[in-house]
Design a protein around this motif. Sequence first.
Motif, mmCIF file in Angstrom:
data_model
loop_
_atom_site.group_PDB
_atom_site.id
_atom_site.type_symbol
_atom_site.label_atom_id
_atom_site.label_comp_id
_atom_site.label_asym_id
_atom_site.label_seq_id
_atom_site.Cartn_x
_atom_site.Cartn_y
_atom_site.Cartn_z
ATOM 1 N N GLU A 127 0.813 -1.215 0.000
ATOM 2 C CA GLU A 127 0.000 0.000 0.000
ATOM 3 C C GLU A 127 0.846 1.264 0.000
ATOM 4 O OE1 GLU A 127 -2.666 -0.188 3.322
ATOM 5 O OE2 GLU A 127 -3.870 -1.778 2.426
ATOM 6 N N ALA A 128 2.170 1.102 -0.032
ATOM 7 C CA ALA A 128 3.067 2.252 0.118
ATOM 8 C C ALA A 128 3.709 2.665 -1.200
ATOM 9 C CB ALA A 128 4.153 1.927 1.135
ATOM 10 N N PHE A 129 3.886 3.962 -1.318
ATOM 11 C CA PHE A 129 4.658 4.551 -2.409
ATOM 12 C C PHE A 129 5.778 5.335 -1.735
ATOM 13 C CE2 PHE A 129 5.633 7.861 -5.554
ATOM 14 C CZ PHE A 129 5.934 7.043 -6.631
ATOM 15 N N THR A 130 6.991 4.808 -1.816
ATOM 16 C CA THR A 130 8.116 5.385 -1.088
ATOM 17 C C THR A 130 9.009 6.182 -2.028
ATOM 18 O OG1 THR A 130 8.086 3.536 0.462
ATOM 19 C CG2 THR A 130 10.098 4.869 0.394
ATOM 20 N N VAL A 131 9.320 7.400 -1.609
ATOM 21 C CA VAL A 131 10.266 8.246 -2.318
ATOM 22 C C VAL A 131 11.565 8.202 -1.519
ATOM 23 C CG1 VAL A 131 10.764 10.561 -3.183
ATOM 24 C CG2 VAL A 131 8.384 9.750 -3.088
ATOM 25 N N ASN A 132 12.581 7.596 -2.091
ATOM 26 C CA ASN A 132 13.896 7.568 -1.446
ATOM 27 C C ASN A 132 14.603 8.877 -1.762
ATOM 28 O OD1 ASN A 132 13.822 4.936 -0.292
ATOM 29 N ND2 ASN A 132 14.071 4.098 -2.349
ATOM 30 N N LEU A 133 15.010 9.584 -0.728
ATOM 31 C CA LEU A 133 15.651 10.881 -0.894
ATOM 32 C C LEU A 133 17.165 10.722 -0.899
ATOM 33 C CD1 LEU A 133 13.370 12.916 1.525
ATOM 34 C CD2 LEU A 133 13.166 12.667 -0.961
ATOM 35 N N VAL A 134 17.813 11.475 -1.768
ATOM 36 C CA VAL A 134 19.269 11.452 -1.847
ATOM 37 C C VAL A 134 19.792 12.851 -1.550
ATOM 38 C CG1 VAL A 134 19.389 9.490 -3.423
ATOM 39 C CG2 VAL A 134 19.235 11.784 -4.353
ATOM 40 N N PRO A 135 20.965 12.947 -0.927
ATOM 41 C CA PRO A 135 21.493 14.251 -0.530
ATOM 42 C C PRO A 135 21.745 15.175 -1.715
ATOM 43 C CG PRO A 135 22.781 12.465 0.434
ATOM 44 C CD PRO A 135 21.839 11.844 -0.548
ATOM 45 N N ASP A 136 21.608 16.456 -1.451
ATOM 46 C CA ASP A 136 22.023 17.485 -2.403
ATOM 47 C C ASP A 136 23.550 17.452 -2.413
ATOM 48 O OD1 ASP A 136 22.137 19.648 -4.099
ATOM 49 O OD2 ASP A 136 21.022 21.002 -2.799
ATOM 50 N N PHE A 137 24.159 18.078 -3.354
ATOM 51 C CA PHE A 137 25.604 18.069 -3.448
ATOM 52 C C PHE A 137 26.080 19.433 -3.915
ATOM 53 C CE2 PHE A 137 23.769 16.903 -7.442
ATOM 54 C CZ PHE A 137 24.518 17.566 -8.389
ATOM 55 N N THR A 138 27.334 19.707 -3.682
ATOM 56 C CA THR A 138 27.939 20.922 -4.211
ATOM 57 C C THR A 138 28.888 20.522 -5.318
ATOM 58 O OG1 THR A 138 29.730 20.877 -2.613
ATOM 59 C CG2 THR A 138 27.761 22.157 -2.017
ATOM 60 N N GLN A 139 29.165 21.475 -6.177
ATOM 61 C CA GLN A 139 30.083 21.216 -7.277
ATOM 62 C C GLN A 139 30.756 22.512 -7.691
ATOM 63 O OE1 GLN A 139 28.047 20.040 -10.864
ATOM 64 N NE2 GLN A 139 26.367 21.458 -10.519
ATOM 65 N N CYS A 140 31.866 22.387 -8.352
ATOM 66 C CA CYS A 140 32.533 23.553 -8.918
ATOM 67 C C CYS A 140 32.217 23.558 -10.409
ATOM 68 C CB CYS A 140 34.044 23.489 -8.686
ATOM 69 S SG CYS A 140 34.907 24.895 -9.424
ATOM 70 N N LYS A 141 31.327 24.454 -10.808
ATOM 71 C CA LYS A 141 30.903 24.508 -12.210
ATOM 72 C C LYS A 141 32.059 24.871 -13.136
ATOM 73 C CE LYS A 141 26.085 25.567 -11.211
ATOM 74 N NZ LYS A 141 26.066 25.656 -9.779
ATOM 75 N N ALA A 142 32.989 25.686 -12.655
ATOM 76 C CA ALA A 142 34.132 26.058 -13.496
ATOM 77 C C ALA A 142 34.954 24.823 -13.847
ATOM 78 C CB ALA A 142 35.003 27.100 -12.789
ATOM 79 N N LEU A 143 35.159 23.950 -12.881
ATOM 80 C CA LEU A 143 35.946 22.747 -13.144
ATOM 81 C C LEU A 143 35.255 21.838 -14.148
ATOM 82 C CD1 LEU A 143 37.380 21.840 -9.632
ATOM 83 C CD2 LEU A 143 38.543 22.943 -11.554
ATOM 84 N N THR A 144 33.908 21.813 -14.135
ATOM 85 C CA THR A 144 33.204 20.977 -15.105
ATOM 86 C C THR A 144 33.347 21.538 -16.518
ATOM 87 O OG1 THR A 144 31.066 22.108 -14.831
ATOM 88 C CG2 THR A 144 31.516 20.203 -13.386
ATOM 89 N N ARG A 145 33.764 22.809 -16.635
ATOM 90 C CA ARG A 145 34.028 23.428 -17.949
ATOM 91 C C ARG A 145 35.535 23.472 -18.233
ATOM 92 N NH1 ARG A 145 30.675 27.219 -15.540
ATOM 93 N NH2 ARG A 145 32.408 28.691 -15.434
#
Length: 175
Positions: A127-145
């Motif tokens: 009878e359950a609908f479970t939403v598993n939550l995952v942590p937010d994260f930080t990132q360096c957008k400059a490094l991804t570029r």
Amino acid sequence: MNQLHPMTWGEFKGTLEQNPDLHLQFQYEGDKFVDSSFHITEIKQAPIVSVDCGGQMNSWTEVIVQLWEPSITKANRSMQVRKALKIVNLVEKSLPLNPNATVKIEFGNSKFDTRQMYPGEFVAGGEAFTVNLVPDFTQCKALTRNQSCGTTSADAKSDLVGADAASCQPGSGCC
């Protein structure tokens, strides 16, 4: 969901709409669940405009669903998904929510610091609908570029206010 492409509000709401008769649960850590007597206290829409350490402007919108556990448990079962959708529809009468916005769930209690998390896996069982939550994260957008912090390009280094362009190189520790 992966960390580079979080779930949109439209995807989240659509998934809820497919499971209206199930009881909505949120799993926030390991085997820990938001208490079954939780309330959805507000739904926020937040336009975000930022400038990252590489000098690039970024913008996106977040829809944040805030959950609250009352101090006294008043329900043996969590609300049905249909009730959560009634709250969503009430909110959307006054505040049209961007279907392309990133969705986050905000929750905390006396044993878990309040934070915003992403909906990860959905599990429908019994009878359950479970939403598993995952942590937010930080990132360096400059490094991804492939940029270093504090630099926009070879031509723009001298335009940075308060930055010593010569010393702000990868590995220099400038940021």
